[in-house]
Design a protein around this motif. Structure first.
Motif, PDB file in Angstrom:
ATOM      1  N   PHE A 154      71.844  -9.811  83.484  1.00  0.00           N
ATOM      2  CA  PHE A 154      70.076 -10.157  83.907  1.00  0.00           C
ATOM      3  C   PHE A 154      68.875  -8.911  83.250  1.00  0.00           C
ATOM      4  O   PHE A 154      69.037  -7.947  83.366  1.00  0.00           O
ATOM      5  CB  PHE A 154      69.675 -10.678  85.689  1.00  0.00           C
ATOM      6  CG  PHE A 154      70.929 -12.039  85.391  1.00  0.00           C
ATOM      7  CD1 PHE A 154      70.129 -12.750  85.203  1.00  0.00           C
ATOM      8  CD2 PHE A 154      72.010 -11.867  86.415  1.00  0.00           C
ATOM      9  CE1 PHE A 154      71.020 -14.414  85.721  1.00  0.00           C
ATOM     10  CE2 PHE A 154      72.405 -13.426  86.151  1.00  0.00           C
ATOM     11  CZ  PHE A 154      72.223 -14.033  86.523  1.00  0.00           C
ATOM     12  N   GLN A 155      68.090  -9.131  83.725  1.00  0.00           N
ATOM     13  CA  GLN A 155      66.819  -8.292  83.366  1.00  0.00           C
ATOM     14  C   GLN A 155      65.736  -8.380  84.331  1.00  0.00           C
ATOM     15  O   GLN A 155      65.270  -7.092  83.936  1.00  0.00           O
ATOM     16  CB  GLN A 155      66.675  -9.313  81.926  1.00  0.00           C
ATOM     17  CG  GLN A 155      67.283  -9.318  80.386  1.00  0.00           C
ATOM     18  CD  GLN A 155      66.761 -10.990  79.663  1.00  0.00           C
ATOM     19  OE1 GLN A 155      65.984 -11.345  79.969  1.00  0.00           O
ATOM     20  NE2 GLN A 155      67.988 -11.119  78.800  1.00  0.00           N
ATOM     21  N   PHE A 156      66.221  -8.578  85.012  1.00  0.00           N
ATOM     22  CA  PHE A 156      64.942  -8.112  86.168  1.00  0.00           C
ATOM     23  C   PHE A 156      65.493  -8.926  87.643  1.00  0.00           C
ATOM     24  O   PHE A 156      65.936  -9.671  87.679  1.00  0.00           O
ATOM     25  CB  PHE A 156      63.968  -8.731  85.955  1.00  0.00           C
ATOM     26  CG  PHE A 156      61.914  -9.156  86.714  1.00  0.00           C
ATOM     27  CD1 PHE A 156      61.325  -7.522  86.403  1.00  0.00           C
ATOM     28  CD2 PHE A 156      61.959  -9.503  87.531  1.00  0.00           C
ATOM     29  CE1 PHE A 156      60.344  -7.245  86.825  1.00  0.00           C
ATOM     30  CE2 PHE A 156      60.953  -8.762  88.614  1.00  0.00           C
ATOM     31  CZ  PHE A 156      59.780  -7.936  87.961  1.00  0.00           C
ATOM     32  N   GLU A 157      64.870  -7.683  88.550  1.00  0.00           N
ATOM     33  CA  GLU A 157      65.548  -8.303  89.521  1.00  0.00           C
ATOM     34  C   GLU A 157      64.087  -8.397  90.673  1.00  0.00           C
ATOM     35  O   GLU A 157      63.363  -7.304  90.381  1.00  0.00           O
ATOM     36  CB  GLU A 157      66.439  -7.400  90.355  1.00  0.00           C
ATOM     37  CG  GLU A 157      65.826  -5.186  90.635  1.00  0.00           C
ATOM     38  CD  GLU A 157      67.412  -4.752  90.590  1.00  0.00           C
ATOM     39  OE1 GLU A 157      68.110  -4.914  91.535  1.00  0.00           O
ATOM     40  OE2 GLU A 157      66.941  -3.339  90.254  1.00  0.00           O
ATOM     41  N   LYS A 158      64.535  -8.522  92.194  1.00  0.00           N
ATOM     42  CA  LYS A 158      63.588  -8.638  93.058  1.00  0.00           C
ATOM     43  C   LYS A 158      64.027  -8.892  94.505  1.00  0.00           C
ATOM     44  O   LYS A 158      64.653  -9.576  94.273  1.00  0.00           O
ATOM     45  CB  LYS A 158      62.436  -9.645  92.898  1.00  0.00           C
ATOM     46  CG  LYS A 158      61.221  -9.897  93.759  1.00  0.00           C
ATOM     47  CD  LYS A 158      60.292 -11.082  93.636  1.00  0.00           C
ATOM     48  CE  LYS A 158      59.373 -11.203  94.342  1.00  0.00           C
ATOM     49  NZ  LYS A 158      59.135 -10.815  95.581  1.00  0.00           N
ATOM     50  N   GLN A 204      60.589 -19.085  91.297  1.00  0.00           N
ATOM     51  CA  GLN A 204      59.301 -19.623  90.210  1.00  0.00           C
ATOM     52  C   GLN A 204      58.706 -18.317  90.456  1.00  0.00           C
ATOM     53  O   GLN A 204      58.132 -17.692  89.812  1.00  0.00           O
ATOM     54  CB  GLN A 204      59.014 -20.530  90.924  1.00  0.00           C
ATOM     55  CG  GLN A 204      57.636 -21.087  90.313  1.00  0.00           C
ATOM     56  CD  GLN A 204      56.444 -22.373  91.300  1.00  0.00           C
ATOM     57  OE1 GLN A 204      56.512 -23.161  90.635  1.00  0.00           O
ATOM     58  NE2 GLN A 204      55.654 -21.782  92.065  1.00  0.00           N
ATOM     59  N   GLU A 205      59.241 -17.157  91.959  1.00  0.00           N
ATOM     60  CA  GLU A 205      58.142 -16.377  92.385  1.00  0.00           C
ATOM     61  C   GLU A 205      59.230 -14.974  91.029  1.00  0.00           C
ATOM     62  O   GLU A 205      58.537 -13.986  90.276  1.00  0.00           O
ATOM     63  CB  GLU A 205      57.890 -15.685  93.220  1.00  0.00           C
ATOM     64  CG  GLU A 205      57.482 -14.492  93.835  1.00  0.00           C
ATOM     65  CD  GLU A 205      55.967 -14.582  93.139  1.00  0.00           C
ATOM     66  OE1 GLU A 205      54.833 -13.773  93.236  1.00  0.00           O
ATOM     67  OE2 GLU A 205      54.771 -16.168  92.762  1.00  0.00           O
ATOM     68  N   ILE A 206      60.115 -15.536  90.926  1.00  0.00           N
ATOM     69  CA  ILE A 206      60.810 -13.998  90.452  1.00  0.00           C
ATOM     70  C   ILE A 206      60.390 -14.283  88.752  1.00  0.00           C
ATOM     71  O   ILE A 206      60.371 -13.673  87.551  1.00  0.00           O
ATOM     72  CB  ILE A 206      62.226 -14.111  90.013  1.00  0.00           C
ATOM     73  CG1 ILE A 206      62.534 -12.735  89.943  1.00  0.00           C
ATOM     74  CG2 ILE A 206      63.025 -15.197  90.205  1.00  0.00           C
ATOM     75  CD1 ILE A 206      63.892 -11.335  89.800  1.00  0.00           C
ATOM     76  N   ALA A 207      60.375 -15.736  88.452  1.00  0.00           N
ATOM     77  CA  ALA A 207      60.344 -15.854  86.896  1.00  0.00           C
ATOM     78  C   ALA A 207      58.832 -15.301  86.895  1.00  0.00           C
ATOM     79  O   ALA A 207      58.619 -14.669  85.547  1.00  0.00           O
ATOM     80  CB  ALA A 207      60.183 -17.084  86.383  1.00  0.00           C
TER      81      ALA A 207
END
Length: 243
Positions: A7-11, A36-39
């Protein structure tokens, strides 16, 4: 730091009291809000998000599948991950994963997106704006959201009108609003699924009158959403608690 499963992004996030059912577990539509928000956060961080509006381009979610293994509760801390999973023809794919604090997987999701010209609504090739290191157009995922059709016996109907609170930045119905409508329709029949697959087929606008029809078949349930004769979405749900 390298993220799990490429994966490339986390929150990080906390499940709020306004995001849960009366039983204290997160609503499916609230989980979709997190996705939707993390996208958007990921897209904005790599310059293929809201900045596309300057060139009259926009992303439209075409299909989404969410599979929940365990439902987080009010106050739980969760970790969300997302990443590009390639492109095929005119679709760009994005995958999601949700962890709890112990790193147990709570949910997974896969989505397919179309890049549109905001004025003409013509579809454009996604690799024209996507960074190759995040969305390799030669690497399509093995898991892709399916194309859905209606089948089964009709068991319930609901009519509703699009409200202002249903709209997104583009003045169209937000994709999570459709999931909320499906969730509310199912709850009337005491159906609380842990899997949803949804196809977004046409735009829906403020004031539109929708008719939702619920069908039951051997694999679960299907919800067909129409404005007049125009089919705007179709969703399939399964698993969970059926009464």
């Amino acid at each position: 730091m390298r993220l799990p499963e490429d994966f490339q992004f986390e929150k990080s996030a906390e499940v709020g009291s306004f995001q849960v059912h009366p039983n204290g577990k997160i609503r499916l539509s609230s989980l979709a809000d997190f996705l939707q928000e993390i996208a958007w956060k990921h897209a904005d961080s790599a310059d293929f998000g809201r900045n596309l509006m300057e060139s009259k381009q926009m992303w439209a979610l075409s299909r989404l599948e969410i599979q929940v293994s365990a439902w987080p509760s009010w106050g739980d801390q969760i970790q969300l991950f997302t990443g590009g999973r390639g492109a095929e023809k005119l679709f760009a794919f994005r995958e999601f994963m949700v962890w709890e604090a112990s790193q147990r997987v709570l949910a997974r999701a896969m989505s397919s997106w179309l890049l549109l010209n905001m004025e003409t609504k013509r579809i454009q090739r996604p690799e024209s704006v996507l960074p190759g290191q995040l969305f390799d157009p030669k690497l399509a995922p093995t898991w892709q959201p399916e194309k859905l059709t209606c089948s089964g016996s009709e068991i319930h109907q609901l009519k509703l009108q699009v409200r202002y609170s249903d709209l997104d930045l583009y003045h169209h119905v937000n994709n999570t609003s459709y999931i909320r409508w499906v969730e509310d329709l199912l709850a009337e029949k005491q159906i609380f699924p842990d899997f949803i697959s949804i196809n977004y087929l046409a735009e829906c606008h403020l004031g539109d009158e929708l008719e939702l029809v619920l069908y039951k078949n051997d694999s679960g349930f299907v919800v067909d959403g129409k404005v007049g004769a125009k089919q705007v979405f179709i969703a399939k749900v399964s698993g969970g608690t059926f009464h």
